[in-house]
Every structure is written in structure tokens, then in C-alpha cells.
Design an enzyme around this catalytic site. Structure first.
Site, PDB file in Angstrom:
ATOM      1  N   ILE A  15      13.995  -4.744  -4.082  1.00  0.00           N
ATOM      2  CA  ILE A  15      14.094  -4.194  -5.464  1.00  0.00           C
ATOM      3  C   ILE A  15      15.662  -3.463  -5.898  1.00  0.00           C
ATOM      4  CG2 ILE A  15      13.262  -1.890  -6.700  1.00  0.00           C
ATOM      5  CD1 ILE A  15      10.229  -2.922  -5.474  1.00  0.00           C
ATOM      6  N   ASP A  34      22.989   0.868   2.672  1.00  0.00           N
ATOM      7  CA  ASP A  34      21.841   0.496   3.373  1.00  0.00           C
ATOM      8  C   ASP A  34      22.169   0.344   4.977  1.00  0.00           C
ATOM      9  OD1 ASP A  34      19.759  -1.310   4.480  1.00  0.00           O
ATOM     10  OD2 ASP A  34      19.325  -1.739   2.335  1.00  0.00           O
ATOM     11  N   ASP A  51      23.339   5.474   7.185  1.00  0.00           N
ATOM     12  CA  ASP A  51      22.030   5.930   6.882  1.00  0.00           C
ATOM     13  C   ASP A  51      22.156   7.244   6.018  1.00  0.00           C
ATOM     14  OD1 ASP A  51      19.873   7.964   7.355  1.00  0.00           O
ATOM     15  OD2 ASP A  51      19.323   6.695   9.457  1.00  0.00           O
ATOM     16  N   ILE A  52      21.193   7.397   5.112  1.00  0.00           N
ATOM     17  CA  ILE A  52      21.379   8.286   4.068  1.00  0.00           C
ATOM     18  C   ILE A  52      21.232   9.638   4.494  1.00  0.00           C
ATOM     19  CG2 ILE A  52      20.459   6.722   2.205  1.00  0.00           C
ATOM     20  CD1 ILE A  52      17.821   8.090   2.464  1.00  0.00           C
ATOM     21  N   SER A 117       5.137   5.222  -5.529  1.00  0.00           N
ATOM     22  CA  SER A 117       4.199   3.958  -5.357  1.00  0.00           C
ATOM     23  C   SER A 117       2.834   4.264  -6.009  1.00  0.00           C
ATOM     24  CB  SER A 117       4.140   3.684  -3.903  1.00  0.00           C
ATOM     25  OG  SER A 117       2.818   2.774  -3.581  1.00  0.00           O
ATOM     26  N   TYR A 141       2.139   6.172   4.352  1.00  0.00           N
ATOM     27  CA  TYR A 141       3.141   5.751   3.339  1.00  0.00           C
ATOM     28  C   TYR A 141       2.756   6.256   2.145  1.00  0.00           C
ATOM     29  CZ  TYR A 141       4.890   2.551  -0.062  1.00  0.00           C
ATOM     30  OH  TYR A 141       5.640   2.069  -1.168  1.00  0.00           O
ATOM     31  N   LYS A 145       5.304   9.236  -0.344  1.00  0.00           N
ATOM     32  CA  LYS A 145       5.793   9.235  -1.580  1.00  0.00           C
ATOM     33  C   LYS A 145       5.383  10.094  -2.431  1.00  0.00           C
ATOM     34  CE  LYS A 145       7.709   5.267  -1.236  1.00  0.00           C
ATOM     35  NZ  LYS A 145       9.299   4.942  -1.625  1.00  0.00           N
ATOM     36  N   HIS A 187       3.839  -8.697   1.168  1.00  0.00           N
ATOM     37  CA  HIS A 187       3.442  -8.886  -0.161  1.00  0.00           C
ATOM     38  C   HIS A 187       2.720 -10.022  -0.455  1.00  0.00           C
ATOM     39  CE1 HIS A 187       6.755  -5.889  -1.732  1.00  0.00           C
ATOM     40  NE2 HIS A 187       5.782  -5.437  -0.925  1.00  0.00           N
ATOM     41  N   ILE A 204      -6.583 -13.773   3.024  1.00  0.00           N
ATOM     42  CA  ILE A 204      -7.179 -12.782   2.450  1.00  0.00           C
ATOM     43  C   ILE A 204      -7.698 -11.637   3.108  1.00  0.00           C
ATOM     44  CG2 ILE A 204      -8.881 -12.179   0.752  1.00  0.00           C
ATOM     45  CD1 ILE A 204      -8.569 -14.902  -0.522  1.00  0.00           C
ATOM     46  N   GLY A 281      -5.989   1.431   5.049  1.00  0.00           N
ATOM     47  CA  GLY A 281      -5.076   2.065   3.895  1.00  0.00           C
ATOM     48  C   GLY A 281      -5.205   1.306   2.524  1.00  0.00           C
ATOM     49  N   ASP A 282      -5.913   0.340   2.353  1.00  0.00           N
ATOM     50  CA  ASP A 282      -5.938  -0.591   1.167  1.00  0.00           C
ATOM     51  C   ASP A 282      -6.966  -0.168   0.030  1.00  0.00           C
ATOM     52  OD1 ASP A 282      -3.430  -2.049   1.414  1.00  0.00           O
ATOM     53  OD2 ASP A 282      -4.726  -3.791   1.923  1.00  0.00           O
TER      54      ASP A 282
END
Length: 320
Positions: A15, A34, A51-52, A117, A141, A145, A187, A204, A281-282
């Protein structure tokens, strides 16, 4: 386009690199930050390896015309976050907080466009999901966010920080140059395409969800649509828009089973998928209401039809 610098954190990712490429194509000046030493898919865009959370990364922008920070850096695997929450809180919260404090020291209140997210919602009470829905993340995760959105809101209240948090649903597709290239690939579409390109049955995760075919339902948005919304969000802030959170999806739900079966249109003699257990977690269903994006950003998805996304994933797997 405004000629100031647009900094893209995590800008060598799928992204981030797509955003940087589009900024450059519109005449802007993207700079990527990055920490990874990986080969860019886009040439000609400056890359700072660092590193940020390192103040020296941000000190070099002091006195420069920085227009915005597109904050895409962070870890992204839901299942991994369940097994290794410490890494996710460190990378997604501690590092991001360090970045915000360095920005205050060196640049002041630069607008932030944050990669949030749909994972902040957890299992929603209804679909499609509006931004006003309760936030009940079911993975570390998702928690990171949600927490970073809360940090941005607090920094706005205290310091006047302008921001938009964009809650992504499932990004997919290619802008013609940048393709999904995660390691490992989690993904759905590129993962299925890679299995099929080697003649293996796609996997799946779970067929016992309370959905129309038992597989999880997701909202798939084309990367070109996703990127255009980021630039629209920055213009929204430039025109005086209030900091806010906005969903980014297609507004259409497709089950994992349906998306896998869609590969039959491009793959001859496709093997039957192999079903394994659910990933931790899905949630069963995540589909976006995009009314707020349409209203505030004058934006709507134009490239997110499932057939196109499947075709591009297949072409990407064949070109590897």
C-alpha cells in the site's frame, strides 16, 4: 498537486509504495521511510532506510516543506498478532507514538493519514458496518489499530494534530506496477493464485462460519481506489475538514468460497480447495458502509469488481 514533501512510512510495502507512486505521478514529492532492506518495485522515489521511532530519521526533514505523513508502517498479520502480541504492540503502538513525538519536535502539526483497519470492529452487530459501530477488536492487531486511532484523537485535542484514520477492508489488485508481495503471503487472492500457479489446491480457513456458504465474508477494494481515497483525505484536511475516521471498502461482501471459485474463470482444471480450521481472530463478516467516504471525500470505488481483482491476482502469480 502541492509540491511539498509527502512522507510515506512503511513505504516499501504494497500500500505504501502504491501511494508513493501515485503521489509522484501527480507531480508530488514522495519520500519513503522503511526499515526493511528490500528492493523497491517503483524506481526513482527516495528511500530512507530507518525506524520511525528514531529521531534522526525525522530530524532530516526539519525546515523542509513537509505536506503530509501517510503512516502505513506496522505489522499486519491478524493470526500472528494472536501468537506474538508483544511485537505488535511494540511496532504498531510504541514506534508510532515515537514518530508522533518526533514530528512534534521537528515539524509541528503535520497532517497524518493513518492506515487503520476494519479489524477495529471485531464481529459486527450488523453489516454493512458504519463508522459509528462499536469497536470490539478480536485480535491484538485490531487492538493496536484502535489504540492508535485513540492516540491520534488525543493528540488532535491537545496539540491540534490534523488526521484522518482510514479503516481498510481487504485491499487487492495492482496499479500496473506495484503488486502484493508479502512474505509470508496471508492475503486471500495472491495466496490462492500462488497455490494454483503451482498446481496445488488453494486453502480456505474455516467453512463453519454463520454465512451463506460457511466461509468468511469480506469486502475487497482495489488498490487504485484505496490510493485515490488517501489523496482525497489529504485534500479534505487541507480544505479545513475535521479529523475523523473513514471506512474504505467497496461496500460489497463476497465470501472466501465465492472468491476462490471465481478463479475457475481464469484457471483450467482448477483443483478443489482444501478446507482447514479457522484462523484466530477472523470475524465471520466484514463489509463496509462507504457512505461517509462518499460524502466527505467525494469518493467512490471504480475498480473494485471481483472479476478484475481475481484476474489481476492470477496474472501476478504467473509473472513471479
Amino acid at each position: 498537486m502541492h509540491r511539498g514533501i509527502s512522507v510515506v512510512t512503511g513505504g516499501l510495502g504494497y500500500i505504501g509504495q502504491s501511494i508513493a507512486r501515485e503521489i509522484s505521478a501527480r507531480g508530488g514529492r514522495p519520500v519513503i521511510i522503511d526499515r526493511r532492506a528490500i528492493r523497491p518495485q517503483v524506481q526513482g522515489i527516495p528511500v530512507i532506510q530507518g525506524d520511525i521511532r528514531d529521531p534522526e530519521v525525522w530530524r532530516q526533514f526539519q525546515g523542509q516543506d513537509v505536506r503530509a505523513i501517510f503512516h502505513c508502517a506496522g505489522l499486519i498479520q491478524v493470526g500472528e498478532s494472536v501468537m506474538e502480541p508483544a511485537r505488535y504492540f511494540d511496532d504498531n503502538i510504541v514506534a508510532g507514538l515515537g514518530m508522533l513525538n518526533h514530528l512534534r519536535d521537528f515539524l509541528g502539526s503535520v497532517p497524518i493519514i493513518f492506515s487503520s483497519s476494519a479489524a477495529v470492529y471485531g464481529t459486527p452487530e450488523k453489516a454493512p458496518i458504519g463508522e459509528e459501530a462499536p469497536l470490539r477488536p478480536e485480535s491484538p492487531y485490531g487492538v493496536t489499530k484502535k489504540q492508535f486511532e485513540e492516540i491520534l484523537a488525543a493528540y488532535h485535542a491537545a496539540y491540534g494534530l490534523p488526521y484522518v484514520a482510514l479503516r481498510y477492508f481487504n485491499a487487492a489488485g495492482t496499479d500496473g506496477v506495484v503488486r502484493e508481495n508479502h512474505d509470508p503471503e496471508t492475503h486471500l487472492l495472491p495466496r490462492v493464485a500462488r497455490f494454483l500457479a503451482t498446481g496445488e489446491p488453494p486453502v480456505i480457513y474455516g467453512d463453519d462460519y454463520p454465512t451463506r456458504d460457511g466461509t468468511a465474508v469480506r469486502d475487497y477494494i482495489h488498490i487504485v481506489d484505496l490510493v485515490s481515497a488517501h489523496l482525497a483525505a489529504l485534500e479534505y484536511l487541507a480544505e479545513g475538514g475535521e479529523p475523523t475516521v473513514i471506512n474504505l471498502g467497496s461496500g460489497r461482501g463476497m465470501s472466501v468460497g465465492e472468491m476462490v471459485q471465481a478463479f475457475r474463470a481464469v484457471v483450467e482444471d482448477m483443483p478443489e480447495p482444501r478446507v482447514v480450521g479457522r484462523r484466530a481472530g477472523d470475524p465471520p463478516v466484514l463489509v463496509a458502509s462507504i457512505a461517509k467516504a462518499q460524502r466527505l471525500l467525494a469518493w467512490r470505488p471504480q475498480h473494485s469488481d471481483p472479476e478484475r481483482l481475481v484476474r489481476e491476482a492470477w496474472q501476478g502469480a504467473l509473472s513471479r
